[in-house]
Design an enzyme around this catalytic site. Structure first.
Site, PDB file in Angstrom:
ATOM      1  N   LYS A   1       0.821  -1.219   0.000  1.00  0.00           N
ATOM      2  CA  LYS A   1       0.000   0.000   0.000  1.00  0.00           C
ATOM      3  C   LYS A   1       0.850   1.262   0.000  1.00  0.00           C
ATOM      4  O   LYS A   1       0.407   2.316  -0.459  1.00  0.00           O
ATOM      5  CB  LYS A   1      -0.953   0.009   1.204  1.00  0.00           C
ATOM      6  CG  LYS A   1      -2.118  -0.960   1.067  1.00  0.00           C
ATOM      7  CD  LYS A   1      -3.214  -0.643   2.069  1.00  0.00           C
ATOM      8  CE  LYS A   1      -4.406  -1.571   1.914  1.00  0.00           C
ATOM      9  NZ  LYS A   1      -5.479  -1.270   2.864  1.00  0.00           N
TER      10      LYS A   1
ATOM     11  N   LYS B   1      -4.378 -10.245  -6.382  1.00  0.00           N
ATOM     12  CA  LYS B   1      -5.572 -10.534  -5.596  1.00  0.00           C
ATOM     13  C   LYS B   1      -6.739  -9.689  -6.103  1.00  0.00           C
ATOM     14  O   LYS B   1      -6.554  -8.512  -6.430  1.00  0.00           O
ATOM     15  CB  LYS B   1      -5.258 -10.164  -4.139  1.00  0.00           C
ATOM     16  CG  LYS B   1      -6.315 -10.531  -3.143  1.00  0.00           C
ATOM     17  CD  LYS B   1      -5.993  -9.952  -1.763  1.00  0.00           C
ATOM     18  CE  LYS B   1      -6.370  -8.482  -1.675  1.00  0.00           C
ATOM     19  NZ  LYS B   1      -6.635  -7.985  -0.328  1.00  0.00           N
TER      20      LYS B   1
ATOM     21  N   LYS C   1     -11.268  -4.590  -4.119  1.00  0.00           N
ATOM     22  CA  LYS C   1     -12.208  -3.508  -4.364  1.00  0.00           C
ATOM     23  C   LYS C   1     -11.491  -2.192  -4.631  1.00  0.00           C
ATOM     24  O   LYS C   1     -12.097  -1.247  -5.122  1.00  0.00           O
ATOM     25  CB  LYS C   1     -13.158  -3.374  -3.178  1.00  0.00           C
ATOM     26  CG  LYS C   1     -12.466  -3.123  -1.852  1.00  0.00           C
ATOM     27  CD  LYS C   1     -13.395  -3.359  -0.673  1.00  0.00           C
ATOM     28  CE  LYS C   1     -12.598  -3.338   0.630  1.00  0.00           C
ATOM     29  NZ  LYS C   1     -13.266  -3.990   1.726  1.00  0.00           N
TER      30      LYS C   1
HETATM   31  P1  AMP Z   1     -10.601  -6.167   3.256  1.00  0.00           P
HETATM   32  O1  AMP Z   1     -11.516  -5.909   2.122  1.00  0.00           O
HETATM   33  O2  AMP Z   1      -9.164  -5.927   2.913  1.00  0.00           O
HETATM   34  O3  AMP Z   1     -11.031  -5.506   4.524  1.00  0.00           O
HETATM   35  O4  AMP Z   1     -10.697  -7.728   3.522  1.00  0.00           O
HETATM   36  C1  AMP Z   1     -11.724  -8.307   4.286  1.00  0.00           C
HETATM   37  C2  AMP Z   1     -11.580  -9.806   4.304  1.00  0.00           C
HETATM   38  O5  AMP Z   1     -11.759 -10.357   3.000  1.00  0.00           O
HETATM   39  C3  AMP Z   1     -10.195 -10.291   4.771  1.00  0.00           C
HETATM   40  O6  AMP Z   1     -10.368 -11.442   5.567  1.00  0.00           O
HETATM   41  C4  AMP Z   1      -9.494 -10.605   3.494  1.00  0.00           C
HETATM   42  O7  AMP Z   1      -8.493 -11.575   3.653  1.00  0.00           O
HETATM   43  C5  AMP Z   1     -10.640 -11.150   2.646  1.00  0.00           C
HETATM   44  N1  AMP Z   1     -10.365 -10.946   1.211  1.00  0.00           N
HETATM   45  C6  AMP Z   1     -10.208  -9.767   0.581  1.00  0.00           C
HETATM   46  N2  AMP Z   1      -9.961  -9.945  -0.730  1.00  0.00           N
HETATM   47  C7  AMP Z   1      -9.945 -11.296  -0.923  1.00  0.00           C
HETATM   48  C8  AMP Z   1      -9.727 -12.129  -2.069  1.00  0.00           C
HETATM   49  N3  AMP Z   1      -9.464 -11.608  -3.265  1.00  0.00           N
HETATM   50  N4  AMP Z   1      -9.787 -13.470  -1.900  1.00  0.00           N
HETATM   51  C9  AMP Z   1     -10.059 -14.014  -0.687  1.00  0.00           C
HETATM   52  N5  AMP Z   1     -10.260 -13.277   0.425  1.00  0.00           N
HETATM   53  C10 AMP Z   1     -10.210 -11.937   0.327  1.00  0.00           C
END
Ligand code: AMP
Ligand code: TRP
Length: 337
Positions: free
Chosen positions: A119, A200, A203
């Site tokens: 980041k 990955k 969003k």
């Molecule tokens: P975040 O959107 O970064 O707050 O992620 C929230 C949760 O979603 C965390 O447990 C991440 O590890 C999971 N996560 C986010 N993106 C992915 C992805 N592309 N594949 C699997 N898990 C994800």
């Protein structure tokens, strides 16, 4: 042990940042496991707004996204009567224990965090909060004495740091925190971008065709899947090393249809990518449509604010006890009463 659970159920905590529209990656990697765990465990699911502001957020968008993520929790099947759904900033103990954790974490440990490195890469000005972010995440988890933390694969390193901080605290100041375990599923813990299977699905990717948002209308889902990158050849074969793009799409299929990767492969034997993608789109739509209906109903009903008020009260009741114990162990003079 502090704040342990009266009902003997083990505790679960997880959090999702309100930093944009959630994707099918968030759903497969994290949210659907929240739903599966709510009957067996004493669950706390947070919309982690204090984490979201470690990168710049538009105030209006942050407010909207915070409510939207909470509504998506419910729409995905989390029952607010079972699990506490709350906003991190509504429970001040998070920021307080977060600070204490920054005093325990070493600079070198934080410098090694790959999410921070990713980041911060290429940025001229990086907020200090982005650097100390994992200490706050540790506080989120330790405040609830969570045994299990369901997350996607990218959070493994943060969980290891959380465990190290809990162990360090317990050694230095006496047994206070449960040392948590990550709960990361074997399939679907890392859903990749639709335009590049080395990245990955996220969003925050500026290309909306790289992800499927949980709120994408069916036609948008169909279009995005039909445009998704595929590997050379035409066989629908699960082989992440040689066919990363199609393997990623097969993972999404398997997770949304509730079947194994083997079954997906057998089903599409000899059929080619086109037929597979068409069915994949329908499988994804069949998961998203009911979720979206519930989502819009909840948003319209205005019920989310009540759910969040109740969730914050339940969360604070646990978190405040643990925070007090941690402060006492560290030698803070506690206020009376
Ligand atoms: P975040 O959107 O970064 O707050 O992620 C929230 C949760 O979603 C965390 O447990 C991440 O590890 C999971 N996560 C986010 N993106 C992915 C992805 N592309 N594949 C699997 N898990 C994800
Ligand atoms: N760091 C997590 C992410 O980027 C979000 C998060 C914050 C979290 N606090 C947490 C996840 C506590 C699990 C437990 O996805």
């Amino acid at each position: 042990m502090s704040g342990t659970n009266k009902s003997d159920k083990k505790r679960v905590l997880s959090g999702i940042q309100p930093s944009g529209q959630l994707t099918i990656g968030n759903y497969i990697g994290a949210m659907r496991h929240f739903v599966e765990m709510q009957d067996e465990y004493d669950c706390y699911f947070a919309v982690v707004d204090l984490h979201a502001v470690t990168v710049p957020q538009e105030p209006e968008a942050l407010r909207e996204n915070t409510e939207a993520v909470a509504a998506l929790f419910v729409a995905a099947g989390i029952d607010p009567a079972k699990a506490a759904i709350f906003v991190q900033s509504h429970v001040p103990a998070h920021a307080q224990l977060g600070w204490l954790m920054t005093t325990l974490a070493y600079m070198g440990e934080l410098e090694r965090m790959t999410q921070y490195k990713d980041k911060a890469a290429g940025k001229v000005a990086v907020g200090a909060g982005l650097f100390t972010y994992p200490a706050l995440m540790a506080a989120d988890i330790l405040l609830y004495n969570a045994h299990l933390v369901p997350v996607g694969d990218d959070q493994k390193q943060h969980l290891e740091l959380t465990r190290d901080l809990a162990i360090r605290f317990n050694r230095r100041f006496g047994e206070t925190f449960v040392v948590p375990e990550p709960s990361i599923s074997e399939v679907g813990a890392r859903i990749m971008s639709l335009d590049d299977a080395t990245k990955k699905m996220s969003k925050s990717n500026p290309n909306p065709n790289s992800y499927i948002s949980l709120l994408d209308p069916p036609d948008v889902v169909r279009k995005k899947i039909s445009r998704a990158k595929t590997d050379p050849g035409r066989e629908v074969v699960y082989d992440p090393a040689n066919k990363p793009e199609i393997s990623n799409l097969m993972t999404i299929y398997a997770q949304c249809a509730g079947v194994s990767l083997d079954e997906v492969q057998k089903r599409f034997e000899g059929q080619g990518y086109g037929a597979f993608k068409k069915e994949l789109a329908e499988v994804v739509v069949s998961v998203l449509e009911p979720l979206q209906r519930t989502y819009h109903d909840i948003r319209q009903s205005g019920a989310i604010r009540d759910i969040l008020r109740d969730g914050a009260q339940r969360a604070a009741a646990v978190a405040e006890v643990t925070l007090r114990q941690a402060k006492e162990a560290m030698g803070f003079l506690l206020p009376q009463g």
